[in-house]
Structure formats: C-alpha cells, structure tokens
Design a protein around this motif. Structure first.
Motif, PDB file in Angstrom:
ATOM      1  N   VAL A  39       0.728  -1.189   0.024  1.00 27.90           N
ATOM      2  CA  VAL A  39      -0.114  -0.071  -0.111  1.00 27.90           C
ATOM      3  C   VAL A  39       0.867   1.200   0.163  1.00 27.90           C
ATOM      4  CG1 VAL A  39      -1.651   1.207   1.198  1.00 27.90           C
ATOM      5  CG2 VAL A  39      -1.975  -1.159   1.217  1.00 27.90           C
ATOM      6  N   GLU A  40       0.530   2.303  -0.864  1.00 28.45           N
ATOM      7  CA  GLU A  40       1.093   3.615  -0.906  1.00 28.45           C
ATOM      8  C   GLU A  40       0.669   4.120   0.371  1.00 28.45           C
ATOM      9  OE1 GLU A  40       1.055   7.383  -3.781  1.00 28.45           O
ATOM     10  OE2 GLU A  40       1.620   5.640  -4.750  1.00 28.45           O
ATOM     11  N   LEU A  41       1.440   4.854   1.050  1.00 30.22           N
ATOM     12  CA  LEU A  41       0.969   5.339   2.568  1.00 30.22           C
ATOM     13  C   LEU A  41       0.886   6.828   1.992  1.00 30.22           C
ATOM     14  CD1 LEU A  41       3.031   3.729   5.084  1.00 30.22           C
ATOM     15  CD2 LEU A  41       0.678   3.316   4.329  1.00 30.22           C
ATOM     16  N   ASP A  42      -0.006   7.175   1.309  1.00 32.38           N
ATOM     17  CA  ASP A  42      -0.625   8.499   0.808  1.00 32.38           C
ATOM     18  C   ASP A  42      -1.963   8.740   1.761  1.00 32.38           C
ATOM     19  OD1 ASP A  42      -2.537   7.109  -0.314  1.00 32.38           O
ATOM     20  OD2 ASP A  42      -2.482   8.113  -2.100  1.00 32.38           O
ATOM     21  N   LYS A  43      -2.610   9.912   1.577  1.00 37.80           N
ATOM     22  CA  LYS A  43      -3.855  10.127   2.310  1.00 37.80           C
ATOM     23  C   LYS A  43      -4.932   9.025   2.594  1.00 37.80           C
ATOM     24  CE  LYS A  43      -8.084  13.065   2.716  1.00 37.80           C
ATOM     25  NZ  LYS A  43      -8.838  13.965   1.701  1.00 37.80           N
ATOM     26  N   ASN A  44      -5.362   8.250   1.739  1.00 35.43           N
ATOM     27  CA  ASN A  44      -6.067   7.048   1.990  1.00 35.43           C
ATOM     28  C   ASN A  44      -5.243   5.817   2.393  1.00 35.43           C
ATOM     29  OD1 ASN A  44      -8.209   8.539   0.869  1.00 35.43           O
ATOM     30  ND2 ASN A  44      -8.172   7.886  -1.225  1.00 35.43           N
ATOM     31  N   GLY A  45      -4.060   5.658   2.014  1.00 30.62           N
ATOM     32  CA  GLY A  45      -3.372   4.682   2.314  1.00 30.62           C
ATOM     33  C   GLY A  45      -3.125   4.604   3.768  1.00 30.62           C
ATOM     34  N   LEU A  47      -5.246   6.050   5.971  1.00 28.83           N
ATOM     35  CA  LEU A  47      -6.339   5.554   6.888  1.00 28.83           C
ATOM     36  C   LEU A  47      -6.416   4.205   7.160  1.00 28.83           C
ATOM     37  CD1 LEU A  47      -9.073   7.748   4.284  1.00 28.83           C
ATOM     38  CD2 LEU A  47      -8.209   8.199   7.061  1.00 28.83           C
ATOM     39  N   LEU A  48      -6.120   3.378   6.359  1.00 26.09           N
ATOM     40  CA  LEU A  48      -6.016   1.892   6.716  1.00 26.09           C
ATOM     41  C   LEU A  48      -5.085   1.704   7.792  1.00 26.09           C
ATOM     42  CD1 LEU A  48      -5.551   0.369   3.027  1.00 26.09           C
ATOM     43  CD2 LEU A  48      -7.693   0.321   4.483  1.00 26.09           C
ATOM     44  N   MET A  49      -4.194   2.530   8.345  1.00 28.42           N
ATOM     45  CA  MET A  49      -3.252   2.064   9.443  1.00 28.42           C
ATOM     46  C   MET A  49      -4.218   1.759  10.595  1.00 28.42           C
ATOM     47  SD  MET A  49       0.024   2.275   9.362  1.00 28.42           S
ATOM     48  CE  MET A  49       1.367   2.993   8.472  1.00 28.42           C
ATOM     49  N   ASP A  50      -5.544   2.358  10.704  1.00 29.92           N
ATOM     50  CA  ASP A  50      -6.504   2.046  11.749  1.00 29.92           C
ATOM     51  C   ASP A  50      -7.293   0.687  11.574  1.00 29.92           C
ATOM     52  OD1 ASP A  50      -5.606   4.481  13.242  1.00 29.92           O
ATOM     53  OD2 ASP A  50      -7.093   5.372  12.132  1.00 29.92           O
ATOM     54  N   HIS A  51      -7.104  -0.031  10.365  1.00 24.96           N
ATOM     55  CA  HIS A  51      -7.788  -1.016  10.320  1.00 24.96           C
ATOM     56  C   HIS A  51      -6.772  -2.545   9.906  1.00 24.96           C
ATOM     57  CE1 HIS A  51     -11.206   1.825  10.211  1.00 24.96           C
ATOM     58  NE2 HIS A  51     -10.394   2.304   9.387  1.00 24.96           N
ATOM     59  N   PHE A  76     -12.203   2.873  -0.022  1.00 23.38           N
ATOM     60  CA  PHE A  76     -12.298   1.556   0.551  1.00 23.38           C
ATOM     61  C   PHE A  76     -13.397   1.376   1.271  1.00 23.38           C
ATOM     62  CE2 PHE A  76      -9.804   3.524   3.787  1.00 23.38           C
ATOM     63  CZ  PHE A  76     -10.150   3.061   4.819  1.00 23.38           C
ATOM     64  N   ASN A  77     -13.822   0.092   1.700  1.00 24.51           N
ATOM     65  CA  ASN A  77     -15.060  -0.018   2.631  1.00 24.51           C
ATOM     66  C   ASN A  77     -14.728  -1.378   3.531  1.00 24.51           C
ATOM     67  OD1 ASN A  77     -16.908   1.628   1.735  1.00 24.51           O
ATOM     68  ND2 ASN A  77     -17.138   0.265  -0.180  1.00 24.51           N
ATOM     69  N   LEU A  78     -14.927  -1.344   4.547  1.00 29.77           N
ATOM     70  CA  LEU A  78     -14.519  -2.389   5.466  1.00 29.77           C
ATOM     71  C   LEU A  78     -15.599  -3.585   5.300  1.00 29.77           C
ATOM     72  CD1 LEU A  78     -13.945  -0.426   8.970  1.00 29.77           C
ATOM     73  CD2 LEU A  78     -11.988  -1.389   7.216  1.00 29.77           C
ATOM     74  N   GLU A  79     -15.146  -4.604   5.318  1.00 34.14           N
ATOM     75  CA  GLU A  79     -15.997  -5.907   4.781  1.00 34.14           C
ATOM     76  C   GLU A  79     -16.271  -7.005   5.820  1.00 34.14           C
ATOM     77  OE1 GLU A  79     -17.762  -6.403   1.994  1.00 34.14           O
ATOM     78  OE2 GLU A  79     -17.151  -4.290   1.404  1.00 34.14           O
ATOM     79  N   ASP A  80     -15.407  -6.929   6.967  1.00 33.63           N
ATOM     80  CA  ASP A  80     -15.930  -7.902   8.103  1.00 33.63           C
ATOM     81  C   ASP A  80     -16.899  -7.295   9.039  1.00 33.63           C
ATOM     82  OD1 ASP A  80     -14.283  -5.961   9.525  1.00 33.63           O
ATOM     83  OD2 ASP A  80     -12.711  -6.865   9.857  1.00 33.63           O
ATOM     84  N   GLU A  81     -17.600  -8.324   9.848  1.00 37.38           N
ATOM     85  CA  GLU A  81     -19.008  -7.954  10.271  1.00 37.38           C
ATOM     86  C   GLU A  81     -18.712  -7.855  11.922  1.00 37.38           C
ATOM     87  OE1 GLU A  81     -21.644 -11.061   9.577  1.00 37.38           O
ATOM     88  OE2 GLU A  81     -21.617 -10.909   7.427  1.00 37.38           O
ATOM     89  N   TRP A  82     -17.368  -7.704  12.234  1.00 38.26           N
ATOM     90  CA  TRP A  82     -17.006  -7.644  13.792  1.00 38.26           C
ATOM     91  C   TRP A  82     -17.135  -6.091  14.048  1.00 38.26           C
ATOM     92  CZ3 TRP A  82     -15.775 -11.697  16.725  1.00 38.26           C
ATOM     93  CH2 TRP A  82     -15.732 -12.947  15.907  1.00 38.26           C
ATOM     94  N   ASP A  83     -17.421  -5.989  15.221  1.00 40.78           N
ATOM     95  CA  ASP A  83     -17.571  -4.541  15.911  1.00 40.78           C
ATOM     96  C   ASP A  83     -16.439  -4.367  16.604  1.00 40.78           C
ATOM     97  OD1 ASP A  83     -18.248  -2.130  16.965  1.00 40.78           O
ATOM     98  OD2 ASP A  83     -19.969  -2.860  18.028  1.00 40.78           O
ATOM     99  N   TYR A  84     -15.393  -3.646  16.256  1.00 39.59           N
ATOM    100  CA  TYR A  84     -14.254  -3.622  16.912  1.00 39.59           C
ATOM    101  C   TYR A  84     -14.161  -2.163  17.878  1.00 39.59           C
ATOM    102  CZ  TYR A  84     -12.233  -6.965  13.960  1.00 39.59           C
ATOM    103  OH  TYR A  84     -11.983  -8.185  13.289  1.00 39.59           O
ATOM    104  N   ILE A  85     -15.371  -1.398  18.060  1.00 39.51           N
ATOM    105  CA  ILE A  85     -15.348  -0.389  18.791  1.00 39.51           C
ATOM    106  C   ILE A  85     -14.855  -0.245  20.178  1.00 39.51           C
ATOM    107  CG2 ILE A  85     -16.728   1.468  19.547  1.00 39.51           C
ATOM    108  CD1 ILE A  85     -18.352   1.229  17.121  1.00 39.51           C
ATOM    109  N   ASP A  86     -15.354  -1.601  20.698  1.00 37.24           N
ATOM    110  CA  ASP A  86     -14.988  -1.926  22.196  1.00 37.24           C
ATOM    111  C   ASP A  86     -14.452  -3.260  22.369  1.00 37.24           C
ATOM    112  OD1 ASP A  86     -14.690  -1.688  24.941  1.00 37.24           O
ATOM    113  OD2 ASP A  86     -16.653  -1.288  25.425  1.00 37.24           O
TER     114      ASP A  86
END
Length: 90
Positions: A39-45, A47-51, A76-86
């Motif tokens: 992944v090229e770590l530009d603005k959108n890239g 954003l993936l650091m948190d995922h 990009f869209n997150l595709e897994d169904e887990w809730d990682y908030i807490d």
C-alpha cells in the motif's frame, strides 16, 4: 524494466509489513491468501493504518513491477462483520 498500471477492485486483509514501536511502518493487502499488494501510504493509504487485520474491499490503482505489486488506494469499505469499537464486548 517496465511496469504496468491498471485499476482494479480488490478484496483482502490489511496487514502490517513491519512493526516499529507498536505501530506498523508499512502496510499490505493480502489477496487470496497469497498475493501481497504493498500500500502506498498517501492520504487514503494512511487511513488503513487504523484497520490492521480487517478485511476490506478497495478500489485501487495497481502498479505491477518485476518483483512486487504496489497499490494506491482510491477508496475502501470495511467488509468484516465484527464490531471493533470496544474490545471489552467480546
């Protein structure tokens, strides 16, 4: 040494390339369990650091070179169904 550039929609898992002080210093998306797209770590890239470890569907520009595949994430869209908030809610 020529390279090819094309657009693609990919589905894969966001993984770190290396860890540095508890944070990844590079990312890849692993597609089909074997194809590593750097992944090229530009603005959108960035954003993936948190995922890290999440599954995503991403619209990307792929730059194919002799020894590696690099991508620039357009969206990009997150595709897994887990809730990682807490994490305490497991």
């Amino acid at each position: 040494m020529s390279s090819e550039i094309y657009e693609e929609t990919i589905y894969g898992q966001v993984l770190p390339i290396n860890w540095n002080d508890d944070a990844p210093d590079g990312l890849m998306i692993l597609v089909d369990g074997e194809e590593e797209l750097i992944v090229e770590l530009d603005k959108n890239g960035m954003l993936l650091m948190d995922h890290v470890d999440r599954w995503v569907r991403a619209e990307v520009l792929i730059k194919e070179e002799e020894d590696e595949l690099r991508i620039k994430v357009k969206d990009f869209n997150l595709e897994d169904e887990w809730d990682y908030i807490d994490d305490d809610n497991w």
